[in-house]
Every structure is written in C-alpha cells, then in structure tokens.
Design a protein around this motif. Structure first.
Motif, mmCIF file in Angstrom:
data_model
loop_
_atom_site.group_PDB
_atom_site.id
_atom_site.type_symbol
_atom_site.label_atom_id
_atom_site.label_comp_id
_atom_site.label_asym_id
_atom_site.label_seq_id
_atom_site.Cartn_x
_atom_site.Cartn_y
_atom_site.Cartn_z
ATOM 1 N N ILE A 274 -36.864 -2.393 8.925
ATOM 2 C CA ILE A 274 -36.746 -3.632 9.689
ATOM 3 C C ILE A 274 -37.238 -3.369 11.103
ATOM 4 C CG2 ILE A 274 -35.194 -5.447 10.502
ATOM 5 C CD1 ILE A 274 -33.207 -4.463 8.299
ATOM 6 N N LEU B 31 -30.927 -3.852 15.932
ATOM 7 C CA LEU B 31 -31.746 -2.964 15.106
ATOM 8 C C LEU B 31 -31.265 -1.516 15.182
ATOM 9 C CD1 LEU B 31 -35.409 -4.215 15.555
ATOM 10 C CD2 LEU B 31 -34.035 -4.207 13.480
ATOM 11 N N THR C 95 -39.639 -10.934 13.470
ATOM 12 C CA THR C 95 -38.986 -9.919 12.646
ATOM 13 C C THR C 95 -39.886 -9.587 11.472
ATOM 14 O OG1 THR C 95 -36.800 -10.728 13.263
ATOM 15 C CG2 THR C 95 -36.928 -9.399 11.264
ATOM 16 N N SER D 133 -38.679 -5.469 14.898
ATOM 17 C CA SER D 133 -38.685 -6.730 15.620
ATOM 18 C C SER D 133 -39.610 -6.626 16.825
ATOM 19 C CB SER D 133 -37.267 -7.085 16.069
ATOM 20 O OG SER D 133 -37.238 -8.361 16.665
ATOM 21 N N GLY E 173 -36.924 -13.088 16.629
ATOM 22 C CA GLY E 173 -36.723 -11.661 16.373
ATOM 23 C C GLY E 173 -35.262 -11.250 16.435
ATOM 24 N N ILE E 174 -35.016 -10.053 15.953
ATOM 25 C CA ILE E 174 -33.686 -9.448 15.996
ATOM 26 C C ILE E 174 -33.620 -8.611 17.269
ATOM 27 C CG2 ILE E 174 -32.130 -7.816 14.855
ATOM 28 C CD1 ILE E 174 -33.437 -8.550 12.221
#
Length: 136
Positions: free
Chosen positions: A118, A93, A124, A120, A87-88
């Motif tokens: 977007i 984010l 993601t 997460s 994930g981000i």
C-alpha cells in the motif's frame, strides 16, 4: 468481463455518476483456480468500496484505475487498484491501516499467498503480487 461488471455494480451502489469518477480498467485474461478467483473478487470489491467511501471526499471528480496483468516474468499476476484521491496519511501507512476493510484485504491476500503493498502518493495505490503457483 467479471471485473468490469464488478466495477459497475459497486459504482452504482455508491451512486456516483459517470462524470464524477472515471474508471479505467485494464485486465488481462489470466487463468486461475476458482478457489483463488473468489478471494481475488472479494479483495477487489473491498478495495473499490474503500475508494468510493474515502478517496474523493470533498472533491467533485476523480479517477480510479484497476489493473490486472500478468507479471513480466510470466510467473504470476499483479493486481493494482489506484486512485487520484486524497490518499492515506503517511502516519496511517507507517502503522499499516487497521480498518476492517484493510484487515479483510490482508487476510484474503494471505489466504491466496499474495504480497500486499500500500502506498500513498497522489492518491492511494494498492498492489497485490500473486505467484503462478498460488493462482492455480
């Protein structure tokens, strides 16, 4: 068919074996102008490349989901690229990812009138919402 070929080509270029990353493709046959299909292909290429480069670092396996479907309201389509990787970060984010890849994706989304989201959570998820008028 095009999406499946694109996924296979990108996967091969990153050297992932079938057992490491399982790819799930669900794609409806959606009519669109070729001037929209090309940027959409480039967006998907960039998003898949980001998954292979970043999502599964330090892991032996993972799942990648690529979905392209008509919206329930029948007034456009949704494209989703999702993974169950690392994930981000929430900080990234909040600031909107500013990497070259996401800059390209944002620019191409603007070009075709798509709305980019977007998130997460357990990986993601990138969703692009494109209206029917913007597809044709």
């Amino acid at each position: 068919e095009y999406l499946r070929e694109l996924v296979s080509s990108i996967k091969a270029s990153y050297g992932y074996s079938e057992s490491l990353v399982i790819i799930h493709v669900a794609a409806a046959n959606i009519e669109m102008d070729v001037t929209k299909a090309i940027p959409i292909g480039l967006i998907i290429n960039e998003l898949l490349s980001n998954v292979y480069k970043h999502a599964f670092k330090g892991r032996e396996s993972g799942n990648l989901y690529l979905t392209m479907k008509e919206k329930e309201s029948k007034d456009g389509c949704l494209i989703e690229v999702k993974d169950d990787g690392v994930g981000i970060s929430s900080d990234a984010l909040k600031e909107e990812p500013s990497s070259l890849g996401f800059t390209i994706v944002r620019g191409l989304c603007e070009q075709i009138g798509g709305k980019l989201n977007i998130s997460s959570e357990n990986g993601t998820c990138v969703t692009i919402d494109i209206s029917r008028e913007d597809l044709l």
